[in-house]
Design a protein around this motif. Structure first.
Motif, PDB file in Angstrom:
ATOM      1  N   TYR A 286       0.855  -1.200   0.000  1.00  0.00           N
ATOM      2  CA  TYR A 286       0.000   0.000   0.000  1.00  0.00           C
ATOM      3  C   TYR A 286       0.885   1.241   0.000  1.00  0.00           C
ATOM      4  O   TYR A 286       1.931   1.262   0.657  1.00  0.00           O
ATOM      5  N   PHE A 287       0.441   2.261  -0.714  1.00  0.00           N
ATOM      6  CA  PHE A 287       1.227   3.495  -0.785  1.00  0.00           C
ATOM      7  C   PHE A 287       0.382   4.725  -0.498  1.00  0.00           C
ATOM      8  O   PHE A 287      -0.832   4.719  -0.686  1.00  0.00           O
ATOM      9  N   ALA A 288       1.080   5.775  -0.017  1.00  0.00           N
ATOM     10  CA  ALA A 288       0.497   7.105   0.202  1.00  0.00           C
ATOM     11  C   ALA A 288      -0.707   6.986   1.148  1.00  0.00           C
ATOM     12  O   ALA A 288      -0.622   6.281   2.151  1.00  0.00           O
ATOM     13  N   TRP A 289      -1.816   7.653   0.828  1.00  0.00           N
ATOM     14  CA  TRP A 289      -2.908   7.637   1.812  1.00  0.00           C
ATOM     15  C   TRP A 289      -3.598   6.280   1.923  1.00  0.00           C
ATOM     16  O   TRP A 289      -4.250   6.011   2.939  1.00  0.00           O
TER      17      TRP A 289
ATOM     18  N   ARG B 170      -1.875   3.494   2.189  1.00  0.00           N
ATOM     19  CA  ARG B 170      -1.022   2.905   3.234  1.00  0.00           C
ATOM     20  C   ARG B 170      -1.398   3.461   4.613  1.00  0.00           C
ATOM     21  O   ARG B 170      -1.502   2.707   5.598  1.00  0.00           O
ATOM     22  N   GLU B 171      -1.594   4.785   4.663  1.00  0.00           N
ATOM     23  CA  GLU B 171      -1.941   5.390   5.957  1.00  0.00           C
ATOM     24  C   GLU B 171      -3.273   4.884   6.490  1.00  0.00           C
ATOM     25  O   GLU B 171      -3.433   4.656   7.686  1.00  0.00           O
TER      26      GLU B 171
ATOM     27  N   PHE C  46      -2.791   2.010  -4.580  1.00  0.00           N
ATOM     28  CA  PHE C  46      -2.320   3.369  -4.321  1.00  0.00           C
ATOM     29  C   PHE C  46      -3.230   4.403  -4.971  1.00  0.00           C
ATOM     30  O   PHE C  46      -4.012   4.080  -5.868  1.00  0.00           O
TER      31      PHE C  46
ATOM     32  N   GLU D 258       6.998  10.002  -1.773  1.00  0.00           N
ATOM     33  CA  GLU D 258       7.000   8.551  -1.562  1.00  0.00           C
ATOM     34  C   GLU D 258       7.004   7.892  -2.937  1.00  0.00           C
ATOM     35  O   GLU D 258       6.460   8.442  -3.897  1.00  0.00           O
ATOM     36  N   HIS D 259       7.635   6.748  -3.049  1.00  0.00           N
ATOM     37  CA  HIS D 259       7.578   6.036  -4.325  1.00  0.00           C
ATOM     38  C   HIS D 259       7.498   4.533  -4.088  1.00  0.00           C
ATOM     39  O   HIS D 259       7.620   4.058  -2.963  1.00  0.00           O
TER      40      HIS D 259
ATOM     41  N   TRP E 166       4.237   9.762  -5.094  1.00  0.00           N
ATOM     42  CA  TRP E 166       3.168  10.537  -4.461  1.00  0.00           C
ATOM     43  C   TRP E 166       3.785  11.616  -3.588  1.00  0.00           C
ATOM     44  O   TRP E 166       4.739  11.362  -2.855  1.00  0.00           O
TER      45      TRP E 166
ATOM     46  N   ARG F 158       3.445  14.522  -0.590  1.00  0.00           N
ATOM     47  CA  ARG F 158       2.718  14.993   0.575  1.00  0.00           C
ATOM     48  C   ARG F 158       3.336  16.339   0.972  1.00  0.00           C
ATOM     49  O   ARG F 158       4.542  16.528   0.905  1.00  0.00           O
TER      50      ARG F 158
ATOM     51  N   TRP G  35      -1.947  15.049   1.195  1.00  0.00           N
ATOM     52  CA  TRP G  35      -1.394  14.462  -0.022  1.00  0.00           C
ATOM     53  C   TRP G  35      -1.827  15.327  -1.189  1.00  0.00           C
ATOM     54  O   TRP G  35      -2.981  15.740  -1.277  1.00  0.00           O
TER      55      TRP G  35
END
Lengths: 83, 151, 151, 83
Positions: free
Chosen positions: A5-8, A10-11, A77, B51-52, B123, B125, B136
């Protein structure tokens, strides 16, 4: 299958990756998203608007109607914002 | 005909990258480059955090560079993208394309940027100067529209 | 919002020019550059000799930069063009455009190059490695056609 | 009026610039080109294909049907090949 999971996403899920094991009824990426939404509040939140979620199978972009068969890694993602 | 893709935390040296492309062979007539910077956003931003997806990010950039090569007879392609915290004014991304003539170098360079924006797994943030973080950056319609000219 | 036009015999430093554009204000998000080089032409060429019309060359480049500004909301524009003898592999021309976003920086940069090619008063003559000289480079139809996309 | 020549136009005419004084019947840039062609072999050679000759009046590009009235400097040259 390893899920990442990535970015939001993942969060919201609360972890960067995990091993998942979906039932035989889960055939496509879309099926997998639906199934994940039922795995707990954090998943329901992460995937509440499943349409916007981008998915990669073994690091290749795929559409939601793509079968997951054989993939070792599935990634979820938001739309990309690099560059 | 080299393709160089690098994803790295540290800054890069655009001139060294440009020199590498133009000095590797002696028939370069044109070099088009693009550098993307972290904007200050009227002073509200303290940093962008990028992030990548390691592995996939390199593969996607290689794929995009390959598509550019399939469309235009370019020579060298270099694509560099940073990750981690990037302060306003710092470089984020660099694309350079060399070729015999300008039109293909320009086209391939812009094509790579347009596809990088919408398909390379990065991405952003925002971190604000007031200490808050967590926003984000949202994907832009303009970036999707930019792809239409390449169809 | 600076516009820098320079016509000079000596080489220039693209990175210093790029830095000047991106460090002069803190909301630059995009920098597009183009560098044109003297090609080796399969080893037959010993140098290009560039003649120009002093006075008019600067005015034309200023006019072209002004037209680019009228079309796109760009920030800084730098156009450098050399004259005199230029050896294969050396830089001839450099255009850099900074802006908030990439699409206008790319467009203005390519627009300036396209119009520079066809309306800035510079002429190239070839010097061959066999010692002969005198062939003036002929204008290319492709350069006239390149203007059509800006109509 | 000062005439200036560039590239192969300069080579054919044999000088970079000169003062010229055209008769009153010369109104446009095209008239001036025709008149110059009659001023000697070197001019006839330089302007033999007048269509391709680009002209600037006081350092501004003009078409061949532009009146020359008032210009202090006229420049003749081939199509540009810079960049």
């Amino acid at each position: 299958m390893k899920a990442v999971y990535f970015a939001w996403v993942r969060e919201r899920v609360g972890k960067p990756d995990e091993e998942i094991s979906s039932p035989a009824s889960v055939v496509t990426v879309g099926d997998l998203l639906d199934w994940l939404k039922g795995q707990g509040e954090e998943y329901a939140y992460a995937f509440e608007n499943a349409k916007v979620i981008r998915v990669a199978l073994d690091q290749m972009h795929v559409k939601h109607d793509t079968p997951i068969a054989g993939a070792r890694e599935v990634a979820f993602f938001p739309p990309m914002t690099g560059g | 005909m080299s393709t160089t893709i690098r994803i790295q935390r540290e800054d890069f040296d655009p001139q060294a990258e440009a020199d590498a492309l133009t000095q590797e062979r002696n028939d370069v007539g044109a070099l088009a480059t693009f550098t993307g910077f972290c904007r200050h956003e009227a002073g509200a931003l303290s940093a962008l955090e990028l992030e990548h997806y390691p592995g996939m990010a390199e593969k996607e950039l290689q794929r995009i560079a390959g598509e550019a090569r399939a469309r235009w007879p370019v020579q060298g392609i270099t694509v560099l993208h940073r990750f981690g915290k990037i302060a306003p004014g710092e470089r984020i991304v660099f694309v350079a394309v060399s070729g015999a003539h300008r039109s293909e170098a320009f086209a391939a360079c812009e094509f790579i940027m347009d596809f990088l924006k919408t398909s390379a797994p990065f991405w952003k943030r925002e971190h604000k100067v007031d200490g808050s973080s967590g926003d984000w950056v949202e994907a832009k319609d303009a970036d999707d529209k930019a792809l239409e000219r390449w169809k």
